[in-house]
Design a protein around this motif. Structure first.
Motif, PDB file in Angstrom:
ATOM      1  N   THR A 184      22.083 -18.573  -5.708  1.00  0.00           N
ATOM      2  CA  THR A 184      21.677 -17.717  -6.830  1.00  0.00           C
ATOM      3  C   THR A 184      20.848 -16.528  -6.364  1.00  0.00           C
ATOM      4  N   GLN A 185      20.513 -16.498  -5.073  1.00  0.00           N
ATOM      5  CA  GLN A 185      19.743 -15.408  -4.491  1.00  0.00           C
ATOM      6  C   GLN A 185      20.586 -14.701  -3.431  1.00  0.00           C
ATOM      7  N   PRO A 186      20.278 -13.423  -3.113  1.00  0.00           N
ATOM      8  CA  PRO A 186      21.015 -12.721  -2.060  1.00  0.00           C
ATOM      9  C   PRO A 186      20.981 -13.503  -0.751  1.00  0.00           C
ATOM     10  N   LEU A 187      22.118 -13.577  -0.079  1.00  0.00           N
ATOM     11  CA  LEU A 187      22.200 -14.374   1.131  1.00  0.00           C
ATOM     12  C   LEU A 187      21.644 -13.656   2.357  1.00  0.00           C
ATOM     13  N   SER A 216      31.739 -12.724   0.027  1.00  0.00           N
ATOM     14  CA  SER A 216      31.443 -11.379   0.499  1.00  0.00           C
ATOM     15  C   SER A 216      30.514 -11.419   1.707  1.00  0.00           C
ATOM     16  N   TYR A 217      29.513 -12.296   1.652  1.00  0.00           N
ATOM     17  CA  TYR A 217      28.595 -12.424   2.786  1.00  0.00           C
ATOM     18  C   TYR A 217      29.342 -12.908   4.031  1.00  0.00           C
ATOM     19  N   VAL A 218      30.186 -13.939   3.850  1.00  0.00           N
ATOM     20  CA  VAL A 218      30.930 -14.500   4.979  1.00  0.00           C
ATOM     21  C   VAL A 218      31.864 -13.446   5.579  1.00  0.00           C
ATOM     22  N   VAL A 232      22.622 -24.659   5.133  1.00  0.00           N
ATOM     23  CA  VAL A 232      23.151 -25.746   4.296  1.00  0.00           C
ATOM     24  C   VAL A 232      23.189 -25.264   2.868  1.00  0.00           C
ATOM     25  N   CYS A 233      24.383 -25.226   2.281  1.00  0.00           N
ATOM     26  CA  CYS A 233      24.568 -24.597   0.976  1.00  0.00           C
ATOM     27  C   CYS A 233      24.262 -25.516  -0.187  1.00  0.00           C
TER      28      CYS A 233
END
Length: 328
Positions: A34-37, A72-74, A323-324
């Protein structure tokens, strides 16, 4: 440990934590989707189980946004390793797709995809056309969540009126009430015996549809009437270690995954090792030294990534494992 939100998944997390917590050189907080990665990284490898988010994204815009942000981050950080890839996981969440995988170069029962139940006659004809034989097992299309364990045994063409599409129909194979759960962690695997459904006479009959929960039937301590066997029945042979190893190798290549489970049975008539289901990141209950195997696999993946020249640690000997958790 992994991204899980359902009650059954939370139970898995608690069990894992009690057995042997993952330890690293420094404490690493879970990733909060829920927060920017970006500020939470960088990550060398991300261990996740985003099954809930992937399934919910089909009908929930918030879940879809979380998934889009994560992807998008990945995509923007190709040096970050993902265990396991999201596209591969999505395939196993859909029994229509996993059924096609099982029917290619792998021994599995004949199956039929049922997209809607508006025309019972068409379904009955499709069963015959696809070569399915009664009894049949009906499974939900979505292979995740507590509802995915709700199944039924159908004994005649008329009983097809009891199904609730979208679903998968699969010919029931007599296997002496013994199921083998194969747990895979990278290049290691373990085969655990569990109770399963007893044998039934082949062919249609007027028996009423039997509804059951596959998770309850195959619990180690199960005492379900569905698992009771005739004392005169000859026990089916155990699967050979070579056959199981070959199956795992084939599935790893097809799936492009390292963390999954396979439900297999041994056909009492042909003694063929038969795959009936594939599961994403299962509970691993009964697999000895699961955590050491997992850590060994993570280290192996990082070593291979570094050796390929596409991974650097900036001169540090520490690896960061994310760890997600889908939601805070």
């Amino acid at each position: 440990m992994r991204g899980e939100t359902s009650s059954s998944n939370l139970k898995k997390s608690r069990r894992f934590s009690l057995q042997a917590p993952l330890t690293f050189k420094r404490k690493i907080p879970p990733i909060d989707l829920t927060q920017p990665l970006g500020p939470q990284g960088p990550f060398d490898i991300i261990l996740h189980k985003l099954s809930d988010v992937i399934v919910e994204a089909e009908h929930d815009s918030q879940s879809q946004q979380l998934l889009d942000n994560f992807q998008s981050y990945v995509s923007a950080h190709p040096d970050t390793v993902l265990l396991d890839p999201l596209p591969a996981m999505a395939k196993l969440l859909d029994r229509f797709i996993s059924g096609r995988i099982m029917n290619w170069r792998i021994c599995s029962p004949p199956c039929l995809e049922v997209h809607s139940g508006s025309d019972l006659s068409s379904i009955q004809q499709a069963v015959i056309r696809q070569g399915l034989t009664f009894p049949l097992i009906c499974k939900t299309r979505v292979a995740h969540g507590s509802y995915s364990h709700e199944m039924c045994l159908l004994f005649s063409a008329a009983s097809l009126a009891d199904i609730h599409p979208p679903c998968v129909l699969q010919s029931f194979v007599n296997h002496g009430a013994v199921l083998y759960k194969v747990f895979v962690v990278g290049d290691k695997h373990c085969c655990v015996e569990r109770p399963s459904i007893k044998n039934f006479p082949s062919g249609p009959c007027d028996r009423k549809t039997i509804f059951f929960n596959s998770q309850k039937v195959s619990k180690p301590e199960s005492n379900s009437n569905l698992t009771s066997v005739d004392e005169h029945m000859v026990d089916p042979p155990s699967p050979s270690s070579d056959a199981v190893a070959a199956l795992v190798k084939e599935l790893r290549a097809q799936l492009g995954m390292a963390l999954f489970g396979v439900d297999v049975i041994v056909n009492i008539g042909t003694h063929a090792l038969t795959v009936i289901d594939i599961n994403i990141f299962p509970g691993y209950e009964g697999m000895p030294q699961f955590f050491s195997s997992l850590l060994s696999h993570i280290q192996s993946v990082l070593d291979k990534h570094a050796a390929a020249g596409s991974h650097t640690t900036g001169g540090s000997s520490e690896e960061t494992v994310g760890v997600c958790h889908p939601r805070s």
